[in-house]
Design an enzyme around this catalytic site. Structure first.
Site, PDB file in Angstrom:
ATOM      1  N   LYS A  45      28.738  68.108  21.789  1.00  0.00           N
ATOM      2  CA  LYS A  45      28.597  69.007  22.934  1.00  0.00           C
ATOM      3  C   LYS A  45      27.642  70.157  22.598  1.00  0.00           C
ATOM      4  O   LYS A  45      26.718  70.461  23.347  1.00  0.00           O
ATOM      5  CB  LYS A  45      29.979  69.546  23.341  1.00  0.00           C
ATOM      6  CG  LYS A  45      29.955  70.621  24.396  1.00  0.00           C
ATOM      7  CD  LYS A  45      29.405  70.133  25.720  1.00  0.00           C
ATOM      8  CE  LYS A  45      29.050  71.279  26.627  1.00  0.00           C
ATOM      9  NZ  LYS A  45      28.427  70.867  27.873  1.00  0.00           N
ATOM     10  N   CYS A  75      26.361  78.800  29.317  1.00  0.00           N
ATOM     11  CA  CYS A  75      26.533  77.873  28.185  1.00  0.00           C
ATOM     12  C   CYS A  75      25.440  77.898  27.122  1.00  0.00           C
ATOM     13  O   CYS A  75      25.750  77.987  25.935  1.00  0.00           O
ATOM     14  CB  CYS A  75      26.648  76.455  28.723  1.00  0.00           C
ATOM     15  SG  CYS A  75      28.122  76.223  29.705  1.00  0.00           S
ATOM     16  N   GLU A  96      32.737  68.683  28.443  1.00  0.00           N
ATOM     17  CA  GLU A  96      32.204  68.463  29.785  1.00  0.00           C
ATOM     18  C   GLU A  96      30.688  68.671  29.785  1.00  0.00           C
ATOM     19  O   GLU A  96      30.195  69.640  29.236  1.00  0.00           O
ATOM     20  CB  GLU A  96      32.882  69.446  30.759  1.00  0.00           C
ATOM     21  CG  GLU A  96      32.487  69.245  32.193  1.00  0.00           C
ATOM     22  CD  GLU A  96      32.569  67.767  32.593  1.00  0.00           C
ATOM     23  OE1 GLU A  96      33.644  67.162  32.503  1.00  0.00           O
ATOM     24  OE2 GLU A  96      31.517  67.212  32.988  1.00  0.00           O
TER      25      GLU A  96
END
Ligand SMILES: NC(=O)c1ccc[n+]([C@@H]2O[C@H](COP(=O)([O-])OP(=O)(O)OC[C@H]3O[C@@H](n4cnc5c(N)ncnc54)[C@H](O)[C@@H]3O)[C@@H](O)[C@H]2O)c1
Ligand SMILES: O=c1ccn([C@@H]2O[C@H](COP(=O)(O)OP(=O)(O)O[C@H]3O[C@H](CO)[C@@H](O)[C@H](O)[C@H]3O)[C@@H](O)[C@H]2O)c(=O)[nH]1
Length: 466
Positions: A223, A279, A164
């Site tokens: 990612k 993150c 995501e």
């Protein structure tokens, strides 16, 4: 394995699982989407009639929830039942940095992901597509597949990687108008069918050319790489901000001058008190750990520097405050405007504010915080997590207020830690009048009008200029 999915389950109703599934359900009204979590309180909040109580604050989220919830979007604690009924299962659980054992402080802790895999394996009685939505180290899909195949009931599993890319504060827009969606899967026929099934879900609202398909390892690594590149830009401009302060250059002008070069681009060049969020740091540490494990020392060192620079930026902001306040902040009141790691979110994970507060509290400053979306309980939890001092000491030194003017009243200095738009609209003359003099402002986000503040009488420091 079918390519038209009727029933989706998502394990993990957090900042990613909640908004992502809400948009998938909104755009695919004929697909039943059930988001499950072991945290009953969180599920109750997702089911709250009053949408201002949703566990995640995101602009636009409550509208999507109101459209889809109860129609084809459900939130539940019945994990096994949802797994059993689903054709496609997203794993969207947390993957924090390990706090114990081998890889402590660097590697991703995959225990929650493994638990999900084991639970899926034990419950599944029909073929399933399992989608990694969580951010995972490259080659994790292999581990998940081994667990599913070795411990399952003999049914077929296909593993897809579908990382995501949403950013908090703009999650709904990022999902509805995604630059791209990435789907990694096996090259076998069954793998390609599984990829197609997930492509069909996204194709309900995104043009086909924005849906990229790759092999699983490229998807997993992309990612980590995307986050590393983004964080690197912030650390790069922050390193230049210090150089600007030392030379008389202005970081805003430098950022504009380089950003107009189309090869560099203008985004993510906002100098700040340091990047936060759940993150960037976690994913770079993970990249560093993987590189080290593979013996790629130079690669590991290269990316670690992004974190070193970020830690330095937070530290030097706190040091600047102490130094400017005549080398002591002991018993001085310092008002913090903002605690969230960026505007338009209630998320505080790894927020720069936590570290700046902690450093100033070591110097015995009294901190008063105003953040429009963060509670005092959350602030205390963040501080206690650092383990620097006792809970009672944290409570004595840092308090939140519900009113920004109250936070600033009698303060020696104000520090801007989050770029909330409302801070720009305050009556700064009124704030000034109620503060101790000289009244200092440390703008860690460069959002206030320096000239206007100086005309009022403030002494202003902004990251990246002197
Ligand atoms: N936050 C972001 O902006 C963002 C963006 C992109 C990717 N990611 C990645 O997505 C993943 C999830 O992040 P998040 O921010 O949503 O985390 P989060 O902590 O907000 O949510 C994770 C949820 O999973 C639940 N959970 C954990 N184990 C479970 C289990 N066995 N069964 C059921 N529920 C379980 C937890 O209770 C929690 O509510 C992470 O890997 C993260 O790196 C996050
Ligand atoms: O020019 C900039 C841009 C960002 N930041 C800071 O960097 C941090 C991260 O911001 P942002 O990337 O906007 O938010 P996140 O929600 O952390 O999103 C990142 O991390 C997510 C989790 O992996 C990814 O999905 C997103 O694509 C990626 O942008 C925040 O503290 C920002 O204030 C700056 O200081 N200057």
């Amino acid at each position: 394995m079918q390519t038209h999915i009727k029933n989706i389950c998502c394990i993990g109703a957090g900042y990613v699982g909640g908004p992502t599934m809400a948009v998938i359900a909104d755009k695919n009204p004929h697909v039943k989407v059930t988001v499950v979590d072991i945290n009953a309180k969180r599920i109750a909040a997702w089911n709250d009639e009053d949408v201002s109580s949703l566990p995640v604050y995101e602009p636009g989220l409550s509208d999507v929830i109101q459209r889809a919830r109860g129609r084809n979007l459900f939130f539940s604690t019945e994990v096994e039942q949802a797994i059993d009924q689903a054709d496609m299962i997203f794993i969207s659980v947390n993957t924090p940095t390990k706090t114990y054992g081998k890889g402590k402080g660097m590697a991703a802790d995959l225990k929650y992901v493994e638990l999900c895999a084991r639970q899926i394996a034990s419950v599944a009685k029909t073929d399933k597509i399992v989608v990694e939505k969580s951010t995972l180290p490259v080659r994790t899909a292999q581990a998940i597949k081994t667990i599913l195949d070795q411990t399952g009931n003999g049914v077929n599993f296909q593993i897809l990687s579908n990382p995501e890319f949403l950013a908090e504060g703009t999650a709904i827009k990022d999902l509805e108008e995604a630059d791209r969606v990435l789907i990694g899967g096996e090259e076998s026929e069954a793998g390609q069918k599984a990829i197609q099934a997930l492509v069909n879900i996204y194709a309900a609202w995104l043009p086909k050319e924005r849906i990229l398909t790759t092999n699983v390892w490229s998807s997993e690594l992309s990612k980590l790489t995307a986050n590393a590149f983004l964080a690197q830009r912030v650390s790069s401009i922050n390193s230049i901000s210090e150089l600007c302060e030392a030379t008389g250059a202005n970081v805003k002008e430098v950022a504009k001058a380089i950003g107009l070069d189309s090869r560099i681009g203008s985004k993510f060049l906002q100098a700040s008190v340091g990047f936060g969020g759940s993150c960037f740091q976690k994913d770079i540490l993970n990249l560093v750990y993987i590189s080290k494990s593979l013996g790629l020392t130079e690669v590991a060192d290269y990316w670690e520097q992004v974190i070193i620079m970020n830690d330095h930026q937070k530290r030097r902001f706190a040091e600047k405050i102490v130094q400017t306040l005549f080398n002591t902040v002991s018993d001085k009141k310092i008002a913090f405007l903002g605690w969230a790691f960026k505007k338009d979110t209630n998320d505080t994970r790894e927020s720069a504010a936590i570290y700046v507060a902690d450093q100033l509290m070591d110097e015995q400053a009294k901190i008063r915080v105003f953040d429009p979306k963060v509670s005092e309980t959350q602030m205390q939890t963040d501080l206690n997590y650092l383990n620097t001092r006792s809970e009672a000491e944290n409570e004595a030194l840092l308090k939140a207020t519900e009113d920004p003017y109250q936070a600033c009243k009698d303060a020696h200095a104000i520090a801007i830690l989050t770029e909330w738009d409302e801070f720009k609209t305050y009556d700064w003359k009124k704030v000034y009048e109620q503060m101790k003099k000289p009244a200092f402002i440390f703008d860690g986000r460069r959002i206030l009008d320096r000239k206007e503040l100086e005309a009022i009488g403030f002494r202003v420091y902004r990251i990246g200029e002197n």
